[in-house]
Design a protein around this motif. Structure first.
Motif, PDB file in Angstrom:
ATOM      1  N   VAL A  27     -83.439 -61.881  43.121  1.00 56.97           N
ATOM      2  CA  VAL A  27     -84.192 -61.387  44.279  1.00 56.97           C
ATOM      3  C   VAL A  27     -84.926 -62.562  44.914  1.00 56.97           C
ATOM      4  N   LEU A  28     -84.495 -62.918  46.120  1.00 55.04           N
ATOM      5  CA  LEU A  28     -85.143 -64.024  46.825  1.00 55.04           C
ATOM      6  C   LEU A  28     -86.467 -63.583  47.447  1.00 55.04           C
ATOM      7  N   ASP A  29     -86.525 -62.355  47.934  1.00 58.42           N
ATOM      8  CA  ASP A  29     -87.784 -61.788  48.417  1.00 58.42           C
ATOM      9  C   ASP A  29     -87.673 -60.274  48.407  1.00 58.42           C
ATOM     10  N   GLY A  30     -88.822 -59.597  48.483  1.00 58.02           N
ATOM     11  CA  GLY A  30     -88.831 -58.146  48.465  1.00 58.02           C
ATOM     12  C   GLY A  30     -88.762 -57.577  47.062  1.00 58.02           C
ATOM     13  N   GLU A  31     -88.419 -56.273  46.983  1.00 60.71           N
ATOM     14  CA  GLU A  31     -88.357 -55.595  45.695  1.00 60.71           C
ATOM     15  C   GLU A  31     -87.227 -54.581  45.686  1.00 60.71           C
ATOM     16  N   ILE A  32     -86.567 -54.438  44.535  1.00 56.68           N
ATOM     17  CA  ILE A  32     -85.531 -53.430  44.343  1.00 56.68           C
ATOM     18  C   ILE A  32     -85.696 -52.808  42.960  1.00 56.68           C
ATOM     19  N   VAL A  33     -85.067 -51.637  42.782  1.00 58.21           N
ATOM     20  CA  VAL A  33     -85.014 -50.984  41.480  1.00 58.21           C
ATOM     21  C   VAL A  33     -83.554 -50.802  41.115  1.00 58.21           C
ATOM     22  N   VAL A  34     -83.200 -51.253  39.904  1.00 56.43           N
ATOM     23  CA  VAL A  34     -81.836 -51.087  39.394  1.00 56.43           C
ATOM     24  C   VAL A  34     -81.885 -50.070  38.264  1.00 56.43           C
ATOM     25  N   GLU A  35     -81.123 -48.978  38.414  1.00 59.85           N
ATOM     26  CA  GLU A  35     -81.091 -47.923  37.406  1.00 59.85           C
ATOM     27  C   GLU A  35     -79.791 -48.019  36.623  1.00 59.85           C
ATOM     28  N   MET A  36     -79.917 -48.068  35.280  1.00 56.08           N
ATOM     29  CA  MET A  36     -78.767 -48.120  34.393  1.00 56.08           C
ATOM     30  C   MET A  36     -79.020 -47.211  33.202  1.00 56.08           C
ATOM     31  N   ASP A  37     -77.994 -46.996  32.396  1.00 56.91           N
ATOM     32  CA  ASP A  37     -78.161 -46.194  31.189  1.00 56.91           C
ATOM     33  C   ASP A  37     -79.187 -46.827  30.252  1.00 56.91           C
ATOM     34  N   SER A  38     -79.249 -48.160  30.268  1.00 54.62           N
ATOM     35  CA  SER A  38     -80.146 -48.866  29.354  1.00 54.62           C
ATOM     36  C   SER A  38     -81.599 -48.876  29.820  1.00 54.62           C
ATOM     37  N   GLY A  39     -81.857 -48.422  31.057  1.00 54.75           N
ATOM     38  CA  GLY A  39     -83.223 -48.385  31.534  1.00 54.75           C
ATOM     39  C   GLY A  39     -83.314 -48.595  33.028  1.00 54.75           C
ATOM     40  N   ILE A  40     -84.541 -48.569  33.520  1.00 54.67           N
ATOM     41  CA  ILE A  40     -84.827 -48.781  34.940  1.00 54.67           C
ATOM     42  C   ILE A  40     -85.536 -50.115  35.075  1.00 54.67           C
ATOM     43  N   TYR A  41     -85.022 -50.980  35.944  1.00 54.63           N
ATOM     44  CA  TYR A  41     -85.526 -52.343  36.084  1.00 54.63           C
ATOM     45  C   TYR A  41     -86.073 -52.541  37.494  1.00 54.63           C
ATOM     46  N   HIS A  42     -87.357 -52.854  37.563  1.00 56.60           N
ATOM     47  CA  HIS A  42     -88.033 -53.085  38.840  1.00 56.60           C
ATOM     48  C   HIS A  42     -88.057 -54.591  39.090  1.00 56.60           C
ATOM     49  N   LEU A  43     -87.245 -55.067  40.017  1.00 55.73           N
ATOM     50  CA  LEU A  43     -87.120 -56.496  40.281  1.00 55.73           C
ATOM     51  C   LEU A  43     -87.975 -56.886  41.472  1.00 55.73           C
ATOM     52  N   ARG A  44     -88.778 -57.906  41.282  1.00 53.79           N
ATOM     53  CA  ARG A  44     -89.593 -58.444  42.362  1.00 53.79           C
ATOM     54  C   ARG A  44     -89.096 -59.843  42.722  1.00 53.79           C
ATOM     55  N   GLU A  45     -89.784 -60.473  43.634  1.00 58.78           N
ATOM     56  CA  GLU A  45     -89.378 -61.800  44.091  1.00 58.78           C
ATOM     57  C   GLU A  45     -89.228 -62.765  42.910  1.00 58.78           C
ATOM     58  N   GLN A  55     -70.827 -51.522  33.051  1.00 55.06           N
ATOM     59  CA  GLN A  55     -72.114 -50.841  32.932  1.00 55.06           C
ATOM     60  C   GLN A  55     -72.400 -50.112  34.246  1.00 55.06           C
ATOM     61  N   LEU A  56     -72.562 -48.817  34.175  1.00 57.43           N
ATOM     62  CA  LEU A  56     -72.816 -48.000  35.359  1.00 57.43           C
ATOM     63  C   LEU A  56     -74.232 -48.254  35.871  1.00 57.43           C
ATOM     64  N   TYR A  57     -74.349 -48.495  37.171  1.00 54.78           N
ATOM     65  CA  TYR A  57     -75.679 -48.763  37.741  1.00 54.78           C
ATOM     66  C   TYR A  57     -75.715 -48.388  39.215  1.00 54.78           C
ATOM     67  N   GLN A  58     -76.934 -48.241  39.726  1.00 54.96           N
ATOM     68  CA  GLN A  58     -77.149 -48.103  41.164  1.00 54.96           C
ATOM     69  C   GLN A  58     -78.436 -48.826  41.539  1.00 54.96           C
ATOM     70  N   VAL A  59     -78.570 -49.156  42.830  1.00 54.88           N
ATOM     71  CA  VAL A  59     -79.691 -49.964  43.312  1.00 54.88           C
ATOM     72  C   VAL A  59     -80.329 -49.276  44.507  1.00 54.88           C
ATOM     73  N   ARG A  60     -81.653 -49.295  44.549  1.00 59.76           N
ATOM     74  CA  ARG A  60     -82.377 -48.805  45.728  1.00 59.76           C
ATOM     75  C   ARG A  60     -83.529 -49.757  46.025  1.00 59.76           C
TER      76      ARG A  60
END
Length: 774
Positions: A27-45, A55-60
């Motif tokens: 993540v170069l800037d901003g924030e996203i959330v990646v949801e996977m079976d192994s957990g939810i990951y909140h990525l920041r800059e 691995q099944l995942y989705q991003v918002r």
């Protein structure tokens, strides 16, 4: 693009998907959330995340963002690592252990270089891109690899069956057969087939095909891959076999199943085109961010991924085993007693006293040197001078600083007139008892040595000396220097009288040097390996030899040297901090004291040589700079409390303030090899330390690094040298800058703490975990 995909995106939403390979998100800037079976990951800059294969995942989106994504398919990775499908990469930048910050900086730098190189399409760019991707992969494999977990294992108690199922799940998408798996577990195909069906309740072929089918369903639902590609990707021999099994299980064809159930791919994402550098240059924010990554990932501040050896160290503070760490006394040899009248020697002595637990000051030529002048004829009825005015002033200084004499009496220096020496010694002791008191003089030690002189005379004189000293000061310690050969496991004939004189010996002094084992003319020789732990081995061998002759006396290792080199050059280049510390730690329980020379100048003058002697270690150099022995032993003295764990390359203690951990990278090689930086990198070591059972709370962590770049005196000397010489300013700078580094940070620990350390050759990393009182 056939082998990898590199994208720069503004993501609002990415629907559920899987990828046949790994994906790296930065993540170069901003924030996203990646949801996977192994957990939810909140990525920041600046956050990094690796999404593993299949691995099944989705991003918002959480905030408007710019995300760099590198996708590397299985086909690319498998070219270089056939075992890749067994791995699971554990990398989320917010959850890495302390100590991996440099690795994260390197990954960000490599990704930034990859994006810039790819977008410019310059000549040779494709090759450079390929190199960068391989570098990123190598970092993941060497630094973040773990075994692929299988949370959906069958509920069985048979450990061998669990291993079989795990193996099949790791290789299901390959053309494996029953014979292949049976051979892997050293079983016959017929026995394996019966065993598997009996224990698992399902035949091998059916289990394998069902497993392949489960993975195929995910591909049908979450990818746009063709049915032929899906069948081949998941290990089916052909499309027909896949379709037939699918119809048998689901009652319809894969095509109709996909049409009814496939998830609608409604992605809301803006893709930045990477066809040319001009596109990137339209976004100065992105260029600025990439520039930060390029400057942060400094190669010189880290290590070579391809060379570093990895180890894992697991410690448990709840271990019931506890033993107080023993600290031998230190003997600081200064040559003649008169040396202590010099300001610089006193300064060095006081520094060593404070940091190293110095108890004895070792001296030579007590009565024959310059300290006590020879009596001169005079017509005075009452002498107006004292021959002891120099020694009195020095001994008073020693007494004030709680230091005792350790005097070396060499028979060859007094053999010509034994009686005169004994008379002088008697007068000197009588004077010291009068001036300084019996309690202080009783703390002194006298060590007697002889070389090739007639053993009968040597033995007789020792008996006389012992009787004189013990008569005047009963508690004074009198011992002998005992020559002992490691190769033969015995002493020479001239010194076997010592074995018969044990009732009149208070202690045994001996010498040891790892260099005894090595012929430095040999470039590669097994003797270099034999030199490892030589100090400990010789000490143990000597103890065993003495015990076989019913002698159990305190041992003083008065002269010793960890492996170094045979010239001034290799003594300086070959950093040996960890070797010195490790040798001291391994013999701490066996010796009463360890000996050192005050500095190089005094040592060379006393032995009459022009080169750095190999038979001992100095704490200071000519120009007051602290040599590696000083810092190594200061860390030893700093290490206090009860030992929780002790191994070849580590020690952990517990004391009233918290915990201390010492990590070492002990390596003995031809010293000339250490001149070559590339070779030295091969000897670096990465250690992952996990400590369990630490009481929960806030801790202040202090990390000291002592290696060739932090504390090695010769490095500063070499880098700041000039053909026009050095002056006081340069020397003062080298003296003050050549010291271990210190990093202080706070850490909240809840029962377990993990961190990484990267140690160059013979480096020492010292950690203090101080519990914060609230």
């Amino acid at each position: 693009m056939e082998d990898y995909q590199l994208t720069l995106q503004n993501i609002e939403f990415l629907s559920s998907r899987i990828y046949p390979g790994i994906e790296i998100l930065l993540v170069l800037d901003g924030e996203i959330v990646v949801e996977m079976d192994s957990g939810i990951y909140h990525l920041r800059e600046n956050d990094l995340l690796v999404i593993n294969r299949n691995q099944l995942y989705q991003v918002r989106a959480v905030k408007n963002n710019t995300v760099l994504t590198l996708r590397i398919p299985d086909t690319f990775i498998s070219k270089y690592d056939e075992e890749y499908r067994q791995y699971h990469f554990h990398l989320f930048s917010q959850q890495i252990d302390r100590g991996k910050e440099n690795i994260m900086a390197q990954l960000r730098k490599s990704l930034a270089e990859l994006l810039i190189t790819y977008s410019r399409h310059e000549k040779g760019g494709q090759l450079e891109v390929h190199i960068l991707i391989c570098k990123i992969l190598l970092t993941l494999i060497l630094r973040f690899k773990g075994e692929r977990s299988h949370v959906d294992e069958l509920d069985v108690n048979d450990q061998r069956l669990k291993e079989m199922i795990s193996y099949i799940k790791q290789h299901f998408d390959e053309p494996i057969t029953l014979e292949d798996v049976a051979a892997h577990f050293y079983l016959s195909p017929s026995y394996f087939s019966r065993y598997f069906k009996q224990q698992a309740g399902i035949g091998f072929s059916r289990f394998l095909m069902t497993l392949r089918l489960e993975h195929s369903v995910k591909d049908l639902l979450y990818t746009k891959d063709s049915i032929t590609f899906i069948s081949m990707k998941n290990g089916f021999p052909n499309t027909k076999s896949f379709t037939n099994l699918f119809k048998e299980v689901y009652g319809e064809t894969p095509h109709s199943f996909r049409e009814k159930n496939a998830q609608e791919q409604v992605d809301v994402v803006k893709n930045y085109q990477l066809d040319g550098s001009e596109t990137l240059l339209e976004s100065p924010e992105i260029i600025m961010k990439l520039g930060v990554y390029l400057s942060d990932g400094d190669d010189s501040a880290t290590f070579s991924n391809t060379e570093t050896h990895f180890e894992e160290l697991k410690l448990d503070v709840t271990s019931s085993s506890r033993k107080k760490l023993n600290h031998p006394f230190k003997i600081l040899t200064i040559g003649e007693l008169q040396e202590l009248q010099k300001i610089n020697v006193r300064t060095q002595m006081l520094l060593a006293k404070k940091a190293l637990n110095i108890k004895y000051i070792g001296i030579h030529q007590l009565l024959s040197g310059r300290t006590i002048p020879t009596a001169v004829e005079t017509d005075e009825l009452i002498p107006t001078t004292s021959p002891y005015y120099n020694s009195d002033e020095v001994i008073e200084f020693m007494k004030t600083n709680d230091l005792s004499l350790f005097t070396h009496i060499a028979y060859k220096e007094i053999a010509s007139d034994e009686q005169v020496f004994l008379q002088k010694l008697q007068h000197f002791l009588r004077h010291c008892l009068q001036v300084f008191g019996e309690k202080y003089v009783s703390s002194w030690c006298f060590m007697y040595s002889a070389n090739d002189e007639d053993s009968e005379h040597v033995q007789r004189f020792y008996g006389t000396l012992y009787k004189l000293l013990k008569t005047m000061v009963p508690s004074i310690q009198v011992g002998v220097l005992f020559p002992f050969s490691f190769q033969t496991g015995t002493t020479d004939d001239q010194h076997k009288w010592i074995l018969l004189q044990k009732e009149q010996i208070d202690f045994i002094a001996f010498q040891a040097s790892s260099n005894e084992m090595v012929d430095f003319k040999d470039i590669i020789d097994d003797q270099y390996l034999a030199a490892k732990d030589f100090i400990r081995k010789k000490t143990e061998k000597l103890k065993h030899y003495l015990k076989s002759h019913a002698i159990e006396k305190p041992l003083h290792l008065i002269t010793w040297s960890s492996f170094s080199g045979n010239t001034r050059y290799t003594n300086g280049i070959f950093f040996r901090g960890a070797l010195i510390l490790n040798d001291a730690l391994t013999i701490a329980e066996d010796v009463e004291s360890l000996g050192f020379w005050i500095n190089t100048e005094v040592h060379e003058r006393m032995v009459g040589g022009r080169n750095i002697p190999l038979e001992g270690m100095e704490l200071f150099h000519y120009f007051k700079g602290k040599r590696p022995a000083y810092y190594a032993m200061s860390f030893f003295s700093r290490l206090q409390g009860n030992v929780i764990s002790k191994g070849e390359d580590h020690v952990m203690t517990e004391n009233e303030t918290g915990y201390q951990i010492v990590l070492m990278n002990n390596k003995i090689v031809n010293p000339y090899f250490s001149i070559e930086e590339t070779f030295s990198q091969k000897l670096m070591k990465e250690v992952r330390v996990t400590i369990k059972g630490i009481p929960s709370g806030e801790y202040q962590i202090r990390k000291y690094v002592f290696d060739k770049d932090h504390g090695a005196l010769y490095k500063g000397w070499r880098e700041n040298n000039s053909k026009f010489g050095m002056d006081a300013e340069i020397i003062d700078y080298i003296t003050h800058s050549s010291q271990p580094s210190l990093e202080v940070f706070d850490e909240r620990i809840d029962g377990e703490w993990s961190f990484y350390s990267y140690l160059s050759i013979n480096a020492v990393h010292f950690f203090e975990l101080r519990k914060v009182v609230v």
